[in-house]
Design a protein around this motif. Structure first.
Motif, PDB file in Angstrom:
ATOM      1  N   THR A  36      14.856 -43.080 -12.601  1.00  0.00           N
ATOM      2  CA  THR A  36      15.621 -43.954 -11.712  1.00  0.00           C
ATOM      3  C   THR A  36      15.182 -43.811 -10.262  1.00  0.00           C
ATOM      4  O   THR A  36      15.090 -44.794  -9.517  1.00  0.00           O
ATOM      5  CB  THR A  36      17.120 -43.634 -11.829  1.00  0.00           C
ATOM      6  OG1 THR A  36      17.539 -43.782 -13.190  1.00  0.00           O
ATOM      7  CG2 THR A  36      17.960 -44.549 -10.944  1.00  0.00           C
ATOM      8  N   TYR A  37      14.872 -42.591  -9.850  1.00  0.00           N
ATOM      9  CA  TYR A  37      14.553 -42.321  -8.449  1.00  0.00           C
ATOM     10  C   TYR A  37      13.106 -42.637  -8.097  1.00  0.00           C
ATOM     11  O   TYR A  37      12.811 -42.989  -6.948  1.00  0.00           O
ATOM     12  CB  TYR A  37      14.858 -40.857  -8.135  1.00  0.00           C
ATOM     13  CG  TYR A  37      14.779 -40.507  -6.676  1.00  0.00           C
ATOM     14  CD1 TYR A  37      15.540 -41.197  -5.740  1.00  0.00           C
ATOM     15  CD2 TYR A  37      13.946 -39.487  -6.223  1.00  0.00           C
ATOM     16  CE1 TYR A  37      15.475 -40.883  -4.390  1.00  0.00           C
ATOM     17  CE2 TYR A  37      13.875 -39.161  -4.875  1.00  0.00           C
ATOM     18  CZ  TYR A  37      14.637 -39.868  -3.960  1.00  0.00           C
ATOM     19  OH  TYR A  37      14.574 -39.565  -2.633  1.00  0.00           O
ATOM     20  N   ARG A  38      12.193 -42.538  -9.077  1.00  0.00           N
ATOM     21  CA  ARG A  38      10.761 -42.705  -8.808  1.00  0.00           C
ATOM     22  C   ARG A  38      10.453 -43.938  -7.959  1.00  0.00           C
ATOM     23  O   ARG A  38       9.746 -43.841  -6.936  1.00  0.00           O
ATOM     24  CB  ARG A  38       9.964 -42.736 -10.107  1.00  0.00           C
ATOM     25  CG  ARG A  38       8.451 -42.815  -9.885  1.00  0.00           C
ATOM     26  CD  ARG A  38       7.702 -43.176 -11.145  1.00  0.00           C
ATOM     27  NE  ARG A  38       7.674 -42.112 -12.113  1.00  0.00           N
ATOM     28  CZ  ARG A  38       8.314 -42.142 -13.278  1.00  0.00           C
ATOM     29  NH1 ARG A  38       9.065 -43.197 -13.601  1.00  0.00           N
ATOM     30  NH2 ARG A  38       8.206 -41.149 -14.133  1.00  0.00           N
ATOM     31  N   PRO A  39      10.941 -45.146  -8.328  1.00  0.00           N
ATOM     32  CA  PRO A  39      10.583 -46.320  -7.523  1.00  0.00           C
ATOM     33  C   PRO A  39      11.268 -46.386  -6.163  1.00  0.00           C
ATOM     34  O   PRO A  39      10.949 -47.278  -5.361  1.00  0.00           O
ATOM     35  CB  PRO A  39      11.032 -47.492  -8.408  1.00  0.00           C
ATOM     36  CG  PRO A  39      12.101 -46.936  -9.273  1.00  0.00           C
ATOM     37  CD  PRO A  39      11.721 -45.515  -9.527  1.00  0.00           C
ATOM     38  N   GLN A  40      12.169 -45.462  -5.880  1.00  0.00           N
ATOM     39  CA  GLN A  40      12.906 -45.486  -4.622  1.00  0.00           C
ATOM     40  C   GLN A  40      12.453 -44.420  -3.627  1.00  0.00           C
ATOM     41  O   GLN A  40      12.915 -44.403  -2.479  1.00  0.00           O
ATOM     42  CB  GLN A  40      14.404 -45.281  -4.891  1.00  0.00           C
ATOM     43  CG  GLN A  40      15.007 -46.281  -5.863  1.00  0.00           C
ATOM     44  CD  GLN A  40      16.479 -46.013  -6.080  1.00  0.00           C
ATOM     45  OE1 GLN A  40      17.277 -46.016  -5.151  1.00  0.00           O
ATOM     46  NE2 GLN A  40      16.851 -45.759  -7.336  1.00  0.00           N
ATOM     47  N   VAL A  41      11.571 -43.518  -4.064  1.00  0.00           N
ATOM     48  CA  VAL A  41      11.207 -42.379  -3.221  1.00  0.00           C
ATOM     49  C   VAL A  41      10.697 -42.844  -1.860  1.00  0.00           C
ATOM     50  O   VAL A  41      11.158 -42.382  -0.805  1.00  0.00           O
ATOM     51  CB  VAL A  41      10.158 -41.501  -3.917  1.00  0.00           C
ATOM     52  CG1 VAL A  41       9.620 -40.441  -2.949  1.00  0.00           C
ATOM     53  CG2 VAL A  41      10.744 -40.824  -5.146  1.00  0.00           C
ATOM     54  N   GLN A  42       9.740 -43.744  -1.849  1.00  0.00           N
ATOM     55  CA  GLN A  42       9.152 -44.178  -0.580  1.00  0.00           C
ATOM     56  C   GLN A  42      10.162 -44.928   0.278  1.00  0.00           C
ATOM     57  O   GLN A  42      10.146 -44.818   1.510  1.00  0.00           O
ATOM     58  CB  GLN A  42       7.926 -45.051  -0.832  1.00  0.00           C
ATOM     59  CG  GLN A  42       7.113 -45.341   0.432  1.00  0.00           C
ATOM     60  CD  GLN A  42       6.608 -44.075   1.102  1.00  0.00           C
ATOM     61  OE1 GLN A  42       6.035 -43.198   0.454  1.00  0.00           O
ATOM     62  NE2 GLN A  42       6.845 -43.955   2.412  1.00  0.00           N
ATOM     63  N   ASP A  43      11.060 -45.677  -0.351  1.00  0.00           N
ATOM     64  CA  ASP A  43      12.092 -46.384   0.408  1.00  0.00           C
ATOM     65  C   ASP A  43      12.955 -45.410   1.200  1.00  0.00           C
ATOM     66  O   ASP A  43      13.290 -45.662   2.372  1.00  0.00           O
ATOM     67  CB  ASP A  43      12.982 -47.202  -0.523  1.00  0.00           C
ATOM     68  CG  ASP A  43      12.263 -48.419  -1.100  1.00  0.00           C
ATOM     69  OD1 ASP A  43      11.203 -48.799  -0.563  1.00  0.00           O
ATOM     70  OD2 ASP A  43      12.764 -48.982  -2.094  1.00  0.00           O
ATOM     71  N   TYR A  44      13.333 -44.306   0.586  1.00  0.00           N
ATOM     72  CA  TYR A  44      14.171 -43.338   1.283  1.00  0.00           C
ATOM     73  C   TYR A  44      13.417 -42.654   2.416  1.00  0.00           C
ATOM     74  O   TYR A  44      14.000 -42.327   3.459  1.00  0.00           O
ATOM     75  CB  TYR A  44      14.735 -42.309   0.301  1.00  0.00           C
ATOM     76  CG  TYR A  44      15.961 -42.823  -0.428  1.00  0.00           C
ATOM     77  CD1 TYR A  44      17.210 -42.804   0.182  1.00  0.00           C
ATOM     78  CD2 TYR A  44      15.864 -43.350  -1.709  1.00  0.00           C
ATOM     79  CE1 TYR A  44      18.340 -43.286  -0.465  1.00  0.00           C
ATOM     80  CE2 TYR A  44      16.982 -43.836  -2.376  1.00  0.00           C
ATOM     81  CZ  TYR A  44      18.211 -43.803  -1.741  1.00  0.00           C
ATOM     82  OH  TYR A  44      19.317 -44.297  -2.382  1.00  0.00           O
ATOM     83  N   ILE A  45      12.113 -42.438   2.230  1.00  0.00           N
ATOM     84  CA  ILE A  45      11.302 -41.887   3.315  1.00  0.00           C
ATOM     85  C   ILE A  45      11.219 -42.883   4.458  1.00  0.00           C
ATOM     86  O   ILE A  45      11.392 -42.526   5.638  1.00  0.00           O
ATOM     87  CB  ILE A  45       9.902 -41.524   2.800  1.00  0.00           C
ATOM     88  CG1 ILE A  45       9.997 -40.359   1.809  1.00  0.00           C
ATOM     89  CG2 ILE A  45       8.977 -41.147   3.963  1.00  0.00           C
ATOM     90  CD1 ILE A  45       8.692 -40.033   1.106  1.00  0.00           C
ATOM     91  N   ASP A  46      10.955 -44.158   4.135  1.00  0.00           N
ATOM     92  CA  ASP A  46      10.849 -45.191   5.162  1.00  0.00           C
ATOM     93  C   ASP A  46      12.161 -45.348   5.932  1.00  0.00           C
ATOM     94  O   ASP A  46      12.151 -45.524   7.154  1.00  0.00           O
ATOM     95  CB  ASP A  46      10.467 -46.529   4.529  1.00  0.00           C
ATOM     96  CG  ASP A  46       9.055 -46.523   3.953  1.00  0.00           C
ATOM     97  OD1 ASP A  46       8.272 -45.621   4.323  1.00  0.00           O
ATOM     98  OD2 ASP A  46       8.747 -47.406   3.130  1.00  0.00           O
ATOM     99  N   ARG A  47      13.278 -45.293   5.221  1.00  0.00           N
ATOM    100  CA  ARG A  47      14.573 -45.435   5.886  1.00  0.00           C
ATOM    101  C   ARG A  47      14.823 -44.288   6.858  1.00  0.00           C
ATOM    102  O   ARG A  47      15.449 -44.475   7.914  1.00  0.00           O
ATOM    103  CB  ARG A  47      15.685 -45.508   4.847  1.00  0.00           C
ATOM    104  CG  ARG A  47      15.725 -46.827   4.104  1.00  0.00           C
ATOM    105  CD  ARG A  47      16.618 -46.761   2.897  1.00  0.00           C
ATOM    106  NE  ARG A  47      16.622 -48.028   2.170  1.00  0.00           N
ATOM    107  CZ  ARG A  47      17.072 -48.178   0.937  1.00  0.00           C
ATOM    108  NH1 ARG A  47      17.566 -47.134   0.287  1.00  0.00           N
ATOM    109  NH2 ARG A  47      17.035 -49.363   0.353  1.00  0.00           N
ATOM    110  N   ALA A  48      14.344 -43.122   6.519  1.00  0.00           N
ATOM    111  CA  ALA A  48      14.534 -41.969   7.398  1.00  0.00           C
ATOM    112  C   ALA A  48      13.655 -42.057   8.639  1.00  0.00           C
ATOM    113  O   ALA A  48      14.103 -41.759   9.751  1.00  0.00           O
ATOM    114  CB  ALA A  48      14.228 -40.682   6.626  1.00  0.00           C
TER     115      ALA A  48
END
Length: 225
Positions: free
Chosen positions: A197-209
């Motif tokens: 579930t988290y794999r496709p979201q990892v980069q999004d969370y980095i970008d948001r930070a």
């Protein structure tokens, strides 16, 4: 009671740990990582302080072998401890004290080191190392492949109830930090589901930070991006 794999990705330099235990919340006590420095798993009769202390010694320039030896000597009770460590260069060390519980084993491989106690069989650790070395995909994928191989090889002598996976890269915080603190059955399967579930979201969370003004929308009410 616990089995784990500590590893490094030779391509990205990421460091990671995957671990499972019959005890509750193994991810709260046993995996310790520091970006650009190393990763340490402290298990068996766990003293959580050993993890950050070994990382301090690695950061000061000691090799994994000398770092673990110095920290164990300083803290005492080394006969009860089982530790593994890898540094940012991929050098590894493992230690299993004379009071390590039940059937136990520890083994270094290419860019990885695995260890366990209260195992169904010593070959569980060999299977973990082989699965990591032959695995494909991201570091997290290879770590979980090793955990699945452990279960397929018999895992612990009794049921496991918690599991965790932590990966660090260039940032000061973990880019992956997933935990199953208690499950009556199959915590590693549940950890796999979390990662899927988290794999496709990892980069999004980095970008948001790092760049919230340019990051993907959150998909919640009030977010017009």
């Amino acid at each position: 009671m616990t089995f784990s794999i500590v590893a490094r990705c030779a391509e990205t330099g990421q460091l990671g740990i995957a671990i499972s235990s019959s005890s509750i919340a193994v991810g709260a006590r046993c995996p310790w990582l520091r970006p650009g420095v190393g990763a340490v798993a402290t298990q068996n009769i766990t003293l959580p302080a050993l993890g950050p202390e070994v990382l301090d010694q690695l950061e000061s320039g000691l090799s994994p072998e000398h770092a673990v030896d110095k920290v164990l000597t300083r803290n005492g009770y080394s006969q009860y401890r089982q530790l593994t460590a890898i540094d940012h260069l991929g050098r590894t060390v493992h230690f299993s004290g004379s009071e390590t519980l039940g059937t136990h084993n520890a083994m270094s491989g290419e860019q990885c080191v695995a260890a366990g106690n209260m195992l169904a069989d010593r070959s569980v650790i060999e299977a973990m190392v082989a699965a990591f070395e032959n695995g494909e995909g991201q570091l997290a994928d290879r770590l979980l492949a090793a955990m699945h191989a452990a279960i397929a090889g018999g895992g612990e002598a009794g049921p496991v109830h918690s599991a965790a996976m932590v990966v660090v890269g260039e940032l000061t915080w973990p880019i992956i930090n997933l935990r199953v603190d208690w499950a009556d059955q199959d915590p590693i399967g549940k950890l796999q589901t979390l990662w899927d579930t988290y794999r496709p979201q990892v980069q999004d969370y980095i970008d948001r930070a790092l760049a919230p003004d340019k990051s993907p929308g959150y998909g919640v009410a009030g977010d017009d991006r």
